[in-house]
Design a protein around this motif. Structure first.
Motif, PDB file in Angstrom:
ATOM      1  N   SER A  48       0.670  -1.179  -0.121  1.00  0.00           N
ATOM      2  CA  SER A  48      -0.095  -0.322  -0.308  1.00  0.00           C
ATOM      3  C   SER A  48       0.869   1.415   0.448  1.00  0.00           C
ATOM      4  O   SER A  48       2.135   1.676   0.142  1.00  0.00           O
ATOM      5  N   PRO A  49       0.567   2.360  -0.202  1.00  0.00           N
ATOM      6  CA  PRO A  49       0.952   3.765  -0.356  1.00  0.00           C
ATOM      7  C   PRO A  49       1.821   3.693   0.839  1.00  0.00           C
ATOM      8  O   PRO A  49       3.102   4.335   0.904  1.00  0.00           O
ATOM      9  N   GLU A  50       1.231   3.825   1.805  1.00  0.00           N
ATOM     10  CA  GLU A  50       1.815   4.090   3.144  1.00  0.00           C
ATOM     11  C   GLU A  50       2.887   2.593   3.687  1.00  0.00           C
ATOM     12  O   GLU A  50       4.299   3.503   4.371  1.00  0.00           O
ATOM     13  N   GLU A  51       2.569   1.294   3.651  1.00  0.00           N
ATOM     14  CA  GLU A  51       3.808   0.437   3.660  1.00  0.00           C
ATOM     15  C   GLU A  51       4.445   0.898   2.502  1.00  0.00           C
ATOM     16  O   GLU A  51       5.710   1.079   3.133  1.00  0.00           O
ATOM     17  N   GLN A  52       4.966   1.279   1.321  1.00  0.00           N
ATOM     18  CA  GLN A  52       5.603   1.781   0.227  1.00  0.00           C
ATOM     19  C   GLN A  52       6.369   2.822   1.068  1.00  0.00           C
ATOM     20  O   GLN A  52       7.421   2.514   1.435  1.00  0.00           O
ATOM     21  N   GLU A  53       5.934   4.063   1.419  1.00  0.00           N
ATOM     22  CA  GLU A  53       7.020   4.739   1.823  1.00  0.00           C
ATOM     23  C   GLU A  53       7.633   4.523   3.536  1.00  0.00           C
ATOM     24  O   GLU A  53       8.431   5.134   3.156  1.00  0.00           O
ATOM     25  N   GLU A  54       7.198   3.600   3.805  1.00  0.00           N
ATOM     26  CA  GLU A  54       7.991   3.280   5.499  1.00  0.00           C
ATOM     27  C   GLU A  54       9.153   2.277   4.965  1.00  0.00           C
ATOM     28  O   GLU A  54      10.018   2.281   5.460  1.00  0.00           O
ATOM     29  N   TYR A  55       8.738   1.160   4.135  1.00  0.00           N
ATOM     30  CA  TYR A  55       9.670   0.579   3.659  1.00  0.00           C
ATOM     31  C   TYR A  55      10.964   1.488   2.337  1.00  0.00           C
ATOM     32  O   TYR A  55      11.788   0.416   2.983  1.00  0.00           O
ATOM     33  N   ASP A  56      10.380   2.282   1.772  1.00  0.00           N
ATOM     34  CA  ASP A  56      11.650   2.762   0.936  1.00  0.00           C
ATOM     35  C   ASP A  56      12.042   3.612   2.455  1.00  0.00           C
ATOM     36  O   ASP A  56      13.303   3.966   2.144  1.00  0.00           O
ATOM     37  N   ASP A  57      11.676   4.120   3.508  1.00  0.00           N
ATOM     38  CA  ASP A  57      12.241   5.341   4.440  1.00  0.00           C
ATOM     39  C   ASP A  57      13.718   3.848   5.087  1.00  0.00           C
ATOM     40  O   ASP A  57      14.095   4.163   5.162  1.00  0.00           O
ATOM     41  N   THR A  58      12.789   3.166   5.852  1.00  0.00           N
ATOM     42  CA  THR A  58      13.408   2.211   6.476  1.00  0.00           C
ATOM     43  C   THR A  58      14.666   0.987   6.154  1.00  0.00           C
ATOM     44  O   THR A  58      16.137   1.082   6.181  1.00  0.00           O
ATOM     45  N   HIS A  59      14.281   1.019   4.698  1.00  0.00           N
ATOM     46  CA  HIS A  59      15.372  -0.187   3.947  1.00  0.00           C
ATOM     47  C   HIS A  59      16.197   0.932   3.372  1.00  0.00           C
ATOM     48  O   HIS A  59      17.502   0.750   3.393  1.00  0.00           O
ATOM     49  N   GLY A  60      16.241   2.603   3.251  1.00  0.00           N
ATOM     50  CA  GLY A  60      17.067   3.552   2.920  1.00  0.00           C
ATOM     51  C   GLY A  60      17.664   3.714   3.983  1.00  0.00           C
ATOM     52  O   GLY A  60      19.171   3.580   3.720  1.00  0.00           O
ATOM     53  N   THR A  61      17.548   3.410   5.650  1.00  0.00           N
ATOM     54  CA  THR A  61      18.473   3.947   6.692  1.00  0.00           C
ATOM     55  C   THR A  61      19.638   2.592   6.279  1.00  0.00           C
ATOM     56  O   THR A  61      20.695   2.635   6.767  1.00  0.00           O
ATOM     57  N   PHE A  62      18.792   1.578   5.919  1.00  0.00           N
ATOM     58  CA  PHE A  62      19.915   0.658   5.819  1.00  0.00           C
ATOM     59  C   PHE A  62      20.937   0.664   5.174  1.00  0.00           C
ATOM     60  O   PHE A  62      22.075   0.307   5.446  1.00  0.00           O
ATOM     61  N   ALA A  67      16.040  -0.684  11.575  1.00  0.00           N
ATOM     62  CA  ALA A  67      15.555  -0.568  10.000  1.00  0.00           C
ATOM     63  C   ALA A  67      15.771  -1.332   9.136  1.00  0.00           C
ATOM     64  O   ALA A  67      14.948  -1.195   8.779  1.00  0.00           O
ATOM     65  N   TRP A  68      16.813  -2.431   8.990  1.00  0.00           N
ATOM     66  CA  TRP A  68      16.582  -3.553   8.758  1.00  0.00           C
ATOM     67  C   TRP A  68      15.817  -4.570   9.025  1.00  0.00           C
ATOM     68  O   TRP A  68      15.053  -4.864   7.963  1.00  0.00           O
ATOM     69  N   ARG A  69      15.517  -4.827   9.697  1.00  0.00           N
ATOM     70  CA  ARG A  69      14.173  -5.207  10.651  1.00  0.00           C
ATOM     71  C   ARG A  69      13.135  -5.044  10.228  1.00  0.00           C
ATOM     72  O   ARG A  69      11.666  -6.068   9.385  1.00  0.00           O
ATOM     73  N   ARG A  70      12.531  -3.891  10.485  1.00  0.00           N
ATOM     74  CA  ARG A  70      12.196  -3.107   9.864  1.00  0.00           C
ATOM     75  C   ARG A  70      11.277  -3.190   8.232  1.00  0.00           C
ATOM     76  O   ARG A  70       9.931  -3.587   8.151  1.00  0.00           O
ATOM     77  N   SER A  71      11.965  -3.456   8.289  1.00  0.00           N
ATOM     78  CA  SER A  71      11.837  -3.125   5.790  1.00  0.00           C
ATOM     79  C   SER A  71      11.959  -4.643   5.669  1.00  0.00           C
ATOM     80  O   SER A  71      11.095  -4.868   5.020  1.00  0.00           O
ATOM     81  N   PHE A  94       8.026  -8.733   3.968  1.00  0.00           N
ATOM     82  CA  PHE A  94       7.163  -9.870   4.015  1.00  0.00           C
ATOM     83  C   PHE A  94       5.730 -10.066   4.922  1.00  0.00           C
ATOM     84  O   PHE A  94       5.061 -11.373   4.502  1.00  0.00           O
ATOM     85  N   ASN A  95       5.506  -9.309   5.119  1.00  0.00           N
ATOM     86  CA  ASN A  95       3.976  -9.236   5.656  1.00  0.00           C
ATOM     87  C   ASN A  95       3.177  -7.805   5.454  1.00  0.00           C
ATOM     88  O   ASN A  95       2.326  -7.472   6.423  1.00  0.00           O
ATOM     89  N   PRO A  96       3.291  -8.020   4.244  1.00  0.00           N
ATOM     90  CA  PRO A  96       2.191  -5.988   3.922  1.00  0.00           C
ATOM     91  C   PRO A  96       0.776  -7.301   3.763  1.00  0.00           C
ATOM     92  O   PRO A  96       0.534  -8.056   3.483  1.00  0.00           O
ATOM     93  N   ARG A  97      -0.390  -5.631   3.751  1.00  0.00           N
ATOM     94  CA  ARG A  97      -2.062  -6.751   3.988  1.00  0.00           C
ATOM     95  C   ARG A  97      -2.137  -7.177   3.019  1.00  0.00           C
ATOM     96  O   ARG A  97      -3.228  -8.206   2.662  1.00  0.00           O
ATOM     97  N   ALA A  98      -1.458  -6.876   1.149  1.00  0.00           N
ATOM     98  CA  ALA A  98      -2.223  -7.375   0.452  1.00  0.00           C
ATOM     99  C   ALA A  98      -1.726  -9.470   0.197  1.00  0.00           C
ATOM    100  O   ALA A  98      -2.660  -9.696  -0.269  1.00  0.00           O
ATOM    101  N   LYS A  99      -0.433  -9.641   1.569  1.00  0.00           N
ATOM    102  CA  LYS A  99      -0.291 -10.553   0.380  1.00  0.00           C
ATOM    103  C   LYS A  99      -1.609 -11.838   1.339  1.00  0.00           C
ATOM    104  O   LYS A  99      -1.130 -12.707   0.590  1.00  0.00           O
ATOM    105  N   LEU A 100      -2.306 -11.728   2.421  1.00  0.00           N
ATOM    106  CA  LEU A 100      -2.591 -11.840   3.035  1.00  0.00           C
ATOM    107  C   LEU A 100      -3.973 -11.935   1.596  1.00  0.00           C
ATOM    108  O   LEU A 100      -4.645 -13.482   1.847  1.00  0.00           O
ATOM    109  N   GLU A 101      -4.644 -11.300   1.428  1.00  0.00           N
ATOM    110  CA  GLU A 101      -5.490 -11.100   0.215  1.00  0.00           C
ATOM    111  C   GLU A 101      -4.678 -12.460  -0.951  1.00  0.00           C
ATOM    112  O   GLU A 101      -5.684 -13.322  -1.946  1.00  0.00           O
ATOM    113  N   ALA A 102      -3.581 -11.760  -1.339  1.00  0.00           N
ATOM    114  CA  ALA A 102      -3.388 -13.284  -2.455  1.00  0.00           C
ATOM    115  C   ALA A 102      -3.347 -14.606  -1.474  1.00  0.00           C
ATOM    116  O   ALA A 102      -4.221 -15.267  -2.711  1.00  0.00           O
ATOM    117  N   VAL A 103      -3.292 -14.678  -0.064  1.00  0.00           N
ATOM    118  CA  VAL A 103      -3.627 -16.311  -0.191  1.00  0.00           C
ATOM    119  C   VAL A 103      -5.229 -16.701  -0.135  1.00  0.00           C
ATOM    120  O   VAL A 103      -4.945 -17.517  -0.992  1.00  0.00           O
TER     121      VAL A 103
END
Length: 469
Positions: free
Chosen positions: A244-258, A293-297, A302-311
């Motif tokens: 989701s946009p919120e998840e992607q923004e947080e991912y980019d931020d934490t992965h960028g820190t790492f 930051a690595w752990r959070r990214s 691994f576990n975005p909301r979209a994966k649950l719907e995919a399953v």
């Protein structure tokens, strides 16, 4: 003579071993027994062998029919001096190779396995095929017989007492053996005949190179793509989801820190050893921030909301199939269980509940089972035909083992493994790494698979990989 995992030599200086003043003899690891026995036969006056004292064993005969590649594997082992490692995919019948090798040796045999589940499977098979009482060592049981199946831990603990009682040492999932702890099993048993079995020979830490000295080198190897006539037909499918946009923004931020931290320290992560170096440097505030930051990214990928719907979508598509859902993190497994109302099996599951869950799955009373790494190896579930990998490491071994869970052949069986991957994250690279060496089974196709309905939190995309054969 044998002494607590070692061999004592008196009367002549052996080619290996050190002088031990305490006993007035040269002392060598029991692993050296075969070489010392060969050396002893060259002595002018001969030698007296009081080291190997095997349990009296009945003649082992069986009526199993081996496939051509299994016969080749056994012959390569015989030609290699009855020492070495056979590499075959999960579900390709490594046990049958061991059965024929046991018939060939015809002596007391210790089979070493990593789990209690595998003890159960080996004991059942050996009892059925050879018609003998099979001993069990592990899980609170200590019943030693000429043919015994043991866990790694119990074989190690009892090595000082049992190290000279078996002529043949069979080690299943032998890639575990070179670890600093378990290598002592190979070192403390005299057994001149040795057979290692595995689906995944190489280790990321390169300790598989030690197997040459411990068990004998790799003698025979076949991959999935070479055994398509003997395994269930299978297809690999990538299912891509968007954060989701919120998840992607947080991912980019934490992965960028790492990533910025790695670049600032000029660190390149080429394997587990490099990551261990990164962990060791995370003691200061900057390193700690990068680790968190690595752990959070990773959690976000691994576990975005979209994966649950995919399953949900995939389970609906395979409503009547026996399905295993693999996740890397235990919390993710239990979250799936709550959200989808499916049973969960993790390292936290009590033994009795674990057995009941597997029994119900095999009987079809439960058609879906969510699990973590505990089912990566050592559990036979031939009824499973669908696997959904929700998250995993970059290890080719883990991927092959998870694929192998659904490849036990059955008439009319069409197996499929889905990888549910988060787009625009490092998980895409992780997925590519774990399929190294898969040959034709891992090449991406030119045409997309049938579409999967859109998920609520993101968009699903599938691509079907080539089916071997």
């Amino acid at each position: 003579s044998f002494d607590k995992g070692t061999v004592l030599v008196r009367g002549a200086r052996p080619p290996t071993g050190l002088w031990d003043e305490r006993v007035g003899a040269y002392r060598a690891l029991a692993l050296a027994y075969a070489d010392l026995a060969t050396w002893g036969k060259t002595l002018p006056g001969g030698f007296e062998d009081r080291a190997l004292d095997p349990l009296p064993a009945p003649r082992l005969e069986h009526a199993e029919r081996l496939r051509p590649y299994q016969k080749e594997a056994v012959q390569s082992w015989v030609d290699g001096g009855r020492r070495g490692v056979i590499v075959l995919p999960t579900a390709a019948g490594k046990t049958h190779v061991a059965l024929e090798a046991m018939r060939e040796v015809g002596g007391a045999t210790l089979v070493v396995v990593p789990t209690i589940d595998l003890i159960d499977q080996w004991v059942a098979k050996l009892s059925e095929v050879f018609g003998v009482d099979v001993g069990r060592l592990g899980g609170g049981e200590s019943d030693i017989k000429p043919v015994t199946v043991s866990t790694y831990d119990s074989a190690l603990i009892r090595a000082e007492n049992l190290g000279n009682r078996f002529q043949f040492l069979v080690v299943d999932e032998v890639h575990h053996l070179p670890s600093p702890q378990y290598r002592h099993i190979a070192e403390m048993y005299c057994a001149p005949a040795r057979l290692g079995l595995t689906a995944t020979y190489e280790r990321a830490d390169l300790l598989h190179l030690e197997l040459e000295a411990l068990m004998g080198g790799k003698l025979f190897e076949r991959g999935y793509e070479e055994l398509t006539d003997y395994l269930a037909d299978f297809t690999l499918v990538k299912v891509k989801v968007e954060l989701s946009p919120e998840e992607q923004e947080e991912y980019d931020d934490t992965h960028g820190t790492f990533i910025r931290y790695l670049r600032s320290k000029r660190m390149v992560l080429r394997g587990p050893w490099d990551f261990e170096a990164f962990i060791r440097r995370s003691w200061n505030p900057e390193g700690r921030e990068a680790l968190m930051a690595w752990r959070r990214s990773r959690e976000l990928a691994f576990n975005p909301r979209a994966k649950l719907e995919a399953v949900r979508t995939l389970l609906s598509r395979h409503r009547d199939a026996r399905t295993l859902i693999f996740a890397e993190q235990t919390d993710q497994v239990y979250d799936l269980g709550r959200q989808l109302l499916v049973p969960c099996l993790t390292y936290k599951t009590p033994d009795e509940e674990r057995k009941e869950l597997l029994k119900r799955f095999k009987e079809g009373k439960n058609t879906v089972l969510a699990t973590s790494r505990v089912l990566d190896e050592g559990v036979d579930v031939p009824e499973a035909s669908v696997a959904i990998v929700l998250s995993g490491s970059g290890s080719p071994r883990q991927f092959r083992q998870r694929l192998g869970r659904i490849l036990r052949p059955r008439e009319g069986k069409q197996a499929v493994l889905y990888e549910v991957l988060s787009q625009d994250t490092s998980e895409m690279g992780t997925a590519a790494r774990r399929k190294r060496g898969m040959g034709g089974a891992s090449r991406p196709p030119d045409e997309p698979a049938e579409p999967v309905p859109k998920a609520r939190a993101g968009r699903l995309q599938t691509r079907r990989a080539a089916t071997p054969g």
